[in-house]
Design an enzyme around this catalytic site. Structure first.
Site, PDB file in Angstrom:
ATOM      1  N   ASP A  35       0.852  -1.199   0.000  1.00 24.27           N
ATOM      2  CA  ASP A  35       0.000   0.000   0.000  1.00 24.27           C
ATOM      3  C   ASP A  35       0.886   1.248   0.000  1.00 24.27           C
ATOM      4  O   ASP A  35       0.400   2.372  -0.101  1.00 24.27           O
ATOM      5  CB  ASP A  35      -0.998  -0.009   1.163  1.00 24.27           C
ATOM      6  CG  ASP A  35      -0.325   0.001   2.522  1.00 24.27           C
ATOM      7  OD1 ASP A  35       0.917  -0.145   2.587  1.00 24.27           O
ATOM      8  OD2 ASP A  35      -1.037   0.149   3.534  1.00 24.27           O
ATOM      9  N   SER A  36       2.210   1.033   0.061  1.00 26.42           N
ATOM     10  CA  SER A  36       3.156   2.134  -0.150  1.00 26.42           C
ATOM     11  C   SER A  36       3.011   2.694  -1.556  1.00 26.42           C
ATOM     12  O   SER A  36       3.583   3.743  -1.872  1.00 26.42           O
ATOM     13  CB  SER A  36       4.592   1.668   0.089  1.00 26.42           C
ATOM     14  OG  SER A  36       4.855   0.487  -0.656  1.00 26.42           O
ATOM     15  N   ASP A  57      -0.955  -6.225  -0.332  1.00 31.30           N
ATOM     16  CA  ASP A  57      -1.104  -5.584   0.970  1.00 31.30           C
ATOM     17  C   ASP A  57      -2.559  -5.177   1.187  1.00 31.30           C
ATOM     18  O   ASP A  57      -3.128  -4.468   0.346  1.00 31.30           O
ATOM     19  CB  ASP A  57      -0.239  -4.307   0.938  1.00 31.30           C
ATOM     20  CG  ASP A  57       0.429  -4.015   2.244  1.00 31.30           C
ATOM     21  OD1 ASP A  57       0.213  -4.759   3.201  1.00 31.30           O
ATOM     22  OD2 ASP A  57       1.193  -3.031   2.265  1.00 31.30           O
ATOM     23  N   LYS A 114      -0.876  -9.553   2.814  1.00 34.16           N
ATOM     24  CA  LYS A 114      -0.203  -9.080   4.029  1.00 34.16           C
ATOM     25  C   LYS A 114      -1.145  -8.135   4.746  1.00 34.16           C
ATOM     26  O   LYS A 114      -1.888  -7.396   4.084  1.00 34.16           O
ATOM     27  CB  LYS A 114       1.097  -8.345   3.674  1.00 34.16           C
ATOM     28  CG  LYS A 114       1.734  -7.634   4.864  1.00 34.16           C
ATOM     29  CD  LYS A 114       3.111  -7.099   4.561  1.00 34.16           C
ATOM     30  CE  LYS A 114       3.158  -5.692   4.026  1.00 34.16           C
ATOM     31  NZ  LYS A 114       2.549  -4.664   4.896  1.00 34.16           N
ATOM     32  N   GLU A 174      -1.324  -5.517   8.481  1.00 36.20           N
ATOM     33  CA  GLU A 174      -0.547  -4.913   9.567  1.00 36.20           C
ATOM     34  C   GLU A 174      -1.163  -5.235  10.921  1.00 36.20           C
ATOM     35  O   GLU A 174      -2.389  -5.263  11.059  1.00 36.20           O
ATOM     36  CB  GLU A 174      -0.478  -3.387   9.383  1.00 36.20           C
ATOM     37  CG  GLU A 174       0.294  -2.981   8.147  1.00 36.20           C
ATOM     38  CD  GLU A 174       0.491  -1.466   8.029  1.00 36.20           C
ATOM     39  OE1 GLU A 174       0.110  -0.719   8.951  1.00 36.20           O
ATOM     40  OE2 GLU A 174       1.044  -1.043   6.994  1.00 36.20           O
ATOM     41  N   GLU A 177       9.308  -4.047  10.783  1.00 39.87           N
ATOM     42  CA  GLU A 177       9.686  -2.728  10.258  1.00 39.87           C
ATOM     43  C   GLU A 177      10.163  -1.813  11.381  1.00 39.87           C
ATOM     44  O   GLU A 177       9.487  -1.649  12.404  1.00 39.87           O
ATOM     45  CB  GLU A 177       8.497  -2.082   9.525  1.00 39.87           C
ATOM     46  CG  GLU A 177       8.856  -0.700   8.962  1.00 39.87           C
ATOM     47  CD  GLU A 177       7.928  -0.182   7.884  1.00 39.87           C
ATOM     48  OE1 GLU A 177       7.012  -0.915   7.452  1.00 39.87           O
ATOM     49  OE2 GLU A 177       8.133   0.978   7.453  1.00 39.87           O
TER      50      GLU A 177
HETATM   51  O1  KIV Z   1       3.583  -1.138   1.798  1.00 39.99           O
HETATM   52  C1  KIV Z   1       4.758  -1.526   1.807  1.00 39.99           C
HETATM   53  O2  KIV Z   1       5.520  -1.262   0.881  1.00 39.99           O
HETATM   54  C2  KIV Z   1       5.218  -2.309   2.933  1.00 39.99           C
HETATM   55  C3  KIV Z   1       6.658  -2.716   2.978  1.00 39.99           C
HETATM   56  C4  KIV Z   1       7.551  -1.575   3.034  1.00 39.99           C
HETATM   57  C5  KIV Z   1       6.932  -3.731   3.999  1.00 39.99           C
HETATM   58  O3  KIV Z   1       4.443  -2.621   3.786  1.00 39.99           O
END
Ligand code: KIV
Length: 278
Positions: free
Chosen positions: A59-60, A98, A128, A130, A196
């Protein structure tokens, strides 16, 4: 068997995607692995050819490619096409999507509904999310449904407002919470956990406590794997965090190339005869 480009990883697949079992094998063999974010088919293909075993459609994307200041505004509808593109662009990397903020916290059912969207509409190999203890129930529901889940603890960027910024987590007495989160996630069946921005010593301790791989980002050298946002690693971002080295200065290179082309257009040097049809 070594892969065609001589990967250091044992059994790096030649004609299938990396699986969660490959990661488990590498952990048991003490082989460290790399992972990168990817958000489109073009870069996914480059990373896939470079034998990056795990591509995370993070989600980055929000703060790196979609123009928001953090990951909070990112939606499922934005993430699905990115995840689908990364799957289309790769053939051997495992692709993990994510779960964006708001797509899983409220209930197990919501988490299931959105994880299933990723699996069916994008074709990813897992998801993934959080959080540790606080998302144990959602993780259990997803794992029970047959969805590979990767955890993410320590600094969880979706909680940036609650954490008061992008700060190192787990120093001093706060270390126990990170350990408890890691153990809870392993207990619920995650196949790996991202650590992280936690102290290197704490990440090392968690890595030796867990039987599943840890994947560090700003978590020192002892994690089983390392992950970075690709636009940090390759220098496309103007600013990058302390833990992200620049292996390339793509931003300057692109700027120089585009400026040169602009000048060639202005001066009439472009297009040349070789770029024209007759
Ligand atoms: O969203 C992302 O890119 C991440 C990674 C940096 C682990 O969660």
């Amino acid at each position: 068997m070594a892969s065609r480009t001589g990967s250091l990883m044992s059994n790096y697949p030649t004609n299938r995607r990396v699986t969660i079992h490959d990661l488990a094998t590498w952990k048991s063999e003490g082989k460290k692995f790399a992972a990168l974010t990817a958000y489109d088919a073009l870069t996914a293909k480059i990373f896939d050819e470079a034998e990056i075993p795990l591509l995370l459609v993070g989600d980055s994307a929000g703060n790196n490619f979609l123009g928001s200041i953090d990951t909070i505004p990112v939606t499922m509808d934005e993430m699905i096409p990115l995840a689908r593109a990364v799957v289309r662009g790769s053939t051997r990397s495992m692709v993990i999507a994510d779960m964006p903020f708001g797509s899983y916290e409220r209930s197990d059912d919501l988490a299931l509904e959105n994880a299933i969207r990723f699996m069916k509409e994008a074709g990813v190999n897992g998801i993934k999310l959080e959080g540790g203890v606080r998302v144990a129930s959602q993780v259990r529901a997803l794992v029970t449904a047959g969805i590979p889940v990767m955890g993410h603890i320590g600094l969880t960027p979706q909680s940036v407002n609650a954490l008061g910024g992008y700060r190192v987590q787990g120093r001093g007495d706060a270390a126990q919470k990170v350990i408890d989160d890691a153990l809870a996630l392993q207990n619920e069946g995650v196949f790996a956990v991202v650590l992280e921005m936690v102290p290197a010593e704490l990440a090392a301790e968690i890595t030796s406590l867990l039987t599943i791989p840890t994947i560090g980002i700003g978590a020192g050298a002892k994690c089983d794997g390392q992950i970075l946002v690709w636009s940090d690693l390759l220098g496309l971002n103007a600013k990058s965090p302390k833990f992200a080295p620049k292996y390339l200065d793509l931003r300057s290179e692109m700027n120089a190339a585009v400026t040169k082309w602009r000048d060639d257009v202005s001066s009439g040097r472009f297009p040349g005869a070789e770029h024209s049809f007759h």
